[in-house]
Design a protein around this motif. Structure first.
Motif, PDB file in Angstrom:
ATOM      1  N   LYS A 265       0.831  -1.208   0.000  1.00 46.81           N
ATOM      2  CA  LYS A 265       0.000   0.000   0.000  1.00 46.81           C
ATOM      3  C   LYS A 265       0.864   1.256   0.000  1.00 46.81           C
ATOM      4  CE  LYS A 265      -3.612   2.360   2.632  1.00 46.81           C
ATOM      5  NZ  LYS A 265      -3.310   3.166   3.797  1.00 46.81           N
ATOM      6  N   GLN A 269       0.870   3.954  -3.123  1.00 49.35           N
ATOM      7  CA  GLN A 269       0.434   5.333  -2.919  1.00 49.35           C
ATOM      8  C   GLN A 269       1.543   6.363  -3.102  1.00 49.35           C
ATOM      9  OE1 GLN A 269      -1.346   4.833   1.053  1.00 49.35           O
ATOM     10  NE2 GLN A 269      -3.346   5.231   0.134  1.00 49.35           N
ATOM     11  N   PHE A 294      -6.202  -6.356  -1.324  1.00 48.05           N
ATOM     12  CA  PHE A 294      -6.495  -4.938  -1.087  1.00 48.05           C
ATOM     13  C   PHE A 294      -7.997  -4.729  -0.882  1.00 48.05           C
ATOM     14  CE2 PHE A 294      -3.043  -1.725  -2.040  1.00 48.05           C
ATOM     15  CZ  PHE A 294      -1.992  -2.601  -1.780  1.00 48.05           C
ATOM     16  N   PHE A 298      -9.187  -2.980   2.338  1.00 52.42           N
ATOM     17  CA  PHE A 298      -9.552  -1.571   2.214  1.00 52.42           C
ATOM     18  C   PHE A 298     -10.849  -1.331   1.450  1.00 52.42           C
ATOM     19  CE2 PHE A 298      -4.807  -1.901   1.849  1.00 52.42           C
ATOM     20  CZ  PHE A 298      -4.526  -1.573   3.157  1.00 52.42           C
ATOM     21  N   GLN A 300     -11.074  -1.452  -1.666  1.00 52.28           N
ATOM     22  CA  GLN A 300     -10.713  -0.842  -2.949  1.00 52.28           C
ATOM     23  C   GLN A 300      -9.497  -1.556  -3.530  1.00 52.28           C
ATOM     24  OE1 GLN A 300     -10.699   3.634  -2.962  1.00 52.28           O
ATOM     25  NE2 GLN A 300     -10.854   3.351  -0.745  1.00 52.28           N
ATOM     26  N   SER A 304      -7.266   2.204  -7.327  1.00 57.07           N
ATOM     27  CA  SER A 304      -8.121   3.230  -6.724  1.00 57.07           C
ATOM     28  C   SER A 304      -7.392   3.962  -5.603  1.00 57.07           C
ATOM     29  CB  SER A 304      -9.405   2.589  -6.184  1.00 57.07           C
ATOM     30  OG  SER A 304     -10.180   2.048  -7.230  1.00 57.07           O
ATOM     31  N   LEU A 305      -6.621   3.219  -4.811  1.00 59.15           N
ATOM     32  CA  LEU A 305      -5.860   3.862  -3.748  1.00 59.15           C
ATOM     33  C   LEU A 305      -4.789   4.792  -4.318  1.00 59.15           C
ATOM     34  CD1 LEU A 305      -5.359   0.895  -1.221  1.00 59.15           C
ATOM     35  CD2 LEU A 305      -6.869   2.867  -0.979  1.00 59.15           C
ATOM     36  N   ARG A 306      -4.178   4.378  -5.418  1.00 60.68           N
ATOM     37  CA  ARG A 306      -3.177   5.240  -6.060  1.00 60.68           C
ATOM     38  C   ARG A 306      -3.813   6.510  -6.594  1.00 60.68           C
ATOM     39  NH1 ARG A 306       1.276   2.691  -9.939  1.00 60.68           N
ATOM     40  NH2 ARG A 306       2.322   2.580  -7.913  1.00 60.68           N
ATOM     41  N   ALA A 308      -6.558   7.944  -5.554  1.00 65.15           N
ATOM     42  CA  ALA A 308      -6.961   8.776  -4.427  1.00 65.15           C
ATOM     43  C   ALA A 308      -5.767   9.497  -3.813  1.00 65.15           C
ATOM     44  CB  ALA A 308      -7.652   7.916  -3.365  1.00 65.15           C
ATOM     45  N   ALA A 309      -4.623   8.802  -3.718  1.00 71.64           N
ATOM     46  CA  ALA A 309      -3.428   9.418  -3.148  1.00 71.64           C
ATOM     47  C   ALA A 309      -2.927  10.559  -4.034  1.00 71.64           C
ATOM     48  CB  ALA A 309      -2.320   8.361  -2.998  1.00 71.64           C
TER      49      ALA A 309
END
Length: 312
Positions: A265, A269, A294, A298, A300, A304-306, A308-309
């Motif tokens: 993670k 990110q 993931f 989370f 997601q 998607s986390l990338r 959002a970051a």
């Protein structure tokens, strides 16, 4: 009819969450809500917050098809009450679907309903639960677990996820999704999703397995099987697994996955490194396997986390 078993010092949301889910779902399904709060001592039952809920007696229970047992500060006393245990056992013998929210799992365990079965409870209670009920197949990292007609869920809001899963079984996925939207839930979590709070416990592990976990973190690209970790700990695989669960509150394989997720993670990110490369070097090997991990942790996927970051 849905029966919700409460007792003095129960957690209010353990009862109110499932009640709201089944109320809304019944209306979407075109029916009338049939829900009953029940207690061994009927009347006004005081929750741990001081707010009271009026409960009916457990005696007229023939119409109950699903029993949900709340948790809370009063669980210990409820689990030691012979009348409570007798009632829960009787409902199970009748073939009623029985569920617990959070520490309500202690009541099901004391009643013998979890013997040899898979179950879960709040992550903070894992070590005590494992030590008290070693014959229960505890899955400490799950939002909720179903084993036959017995359901158990993690802390408080997980009772809502469990109830939505029951609604999906009873009325179909469409009604469950409509109910989740009515409750303004971002998404309906599956039972396999991790209790996110438990991920925090391994960030700075202490105790006798701290060196082992530190070594594992530095060697995530290795297989890190239970046998590998047991050998490094100087223990048999079986003894190692039992001791590890009692010490950390999770299984060795889940601990390794948490470490992999934590490192992956951070890299997803904070860098533009290819997702495939992150999966390879953190031991997931397959990007799809990392994506599923993931989503469990989370809700997601890595992409998607990338995004959002970067947006943040």
């Amino acid at each position: 009819m849905i029966g919700v078993l409460i007792f003095p010092d129960f957690q209010l949301l353990d009862a109110a969450g499932p009640i709201s889910v089944f109320e809304i779902a019944a209306r979407f399904a075109g029916g009338v809500p049939a829900i009953r709060a029940m207690a061994i001592e009927p009347g006004a039952v005081r929750s741990s917050s001081g707010v009271e809920m009026v409960a009916r007696s457990t005696r007229p229970s023939a119409a109950i098809t699903t029993l949900i047992v709340a948790g809370g500060e009063g669980t210990r006393a409820a689990a030691a009450c012979s009348k409570t245990l007798s009632f829960v056992r009787g409902m199970a013998r009748r073939g009623v679907r029985v569920a617990s929210v959070c520490s309500g799992a202690y009541i099901l365990a004391e009643a013998g309903l979890l013997d040899g079965k898979r179950a879960t409870t709040h992550w903070q209670r894992t070590r005590h639960f494992v030590a008290t009920y070693p014959w229960v197949k505890l899955e400490p990292d799950q939002i909720f677990v179903r084993d036959g007609d017995v359901w158990t869920s993690a802390g408080i809001t997980a009772g809502i996820d469990l109830s939505l899963a029951m609604v999906a079984e009873d009325f179909g996925e469409e009604v469950a999704q409509k109910t989740a939207r009515q409750l303004v839930l971002y998404h309906r979590r599956s039972g396999g999703q991790s209790q996110f709070s438990s991920l925090l416990e391994l960030k700075a592990p202490t105790g006798r397995f701290a060196p082992l976990l530190a070594w594992a973190r530095e060697n995530l690209d290795a297989p890190l099987t239970v046998e590998d970790m047991a050998e490094r700990a100087g223990m048999s695989a079986r003894h190692f697994s039992r001791a590890f669960i009692a010490e950390t509150g999770t299984t060795p394989s889940k601990a390794v996955e948490k470490l992999r997720i934590e490192v992956a993670k951070a890299r997803v990110q904070s860098s533009s490194e290819a997702i495939e490369r992150v999966a390879e070097t953190t031991g997931f090997r397959d990007p799809e396997r990392m994506r599923r991990a993931f989503i469990r942790a989370f809700g997601q996927p890595p992409q998607s986390l990338r995004r959002a970051a970067r947006a943040g």
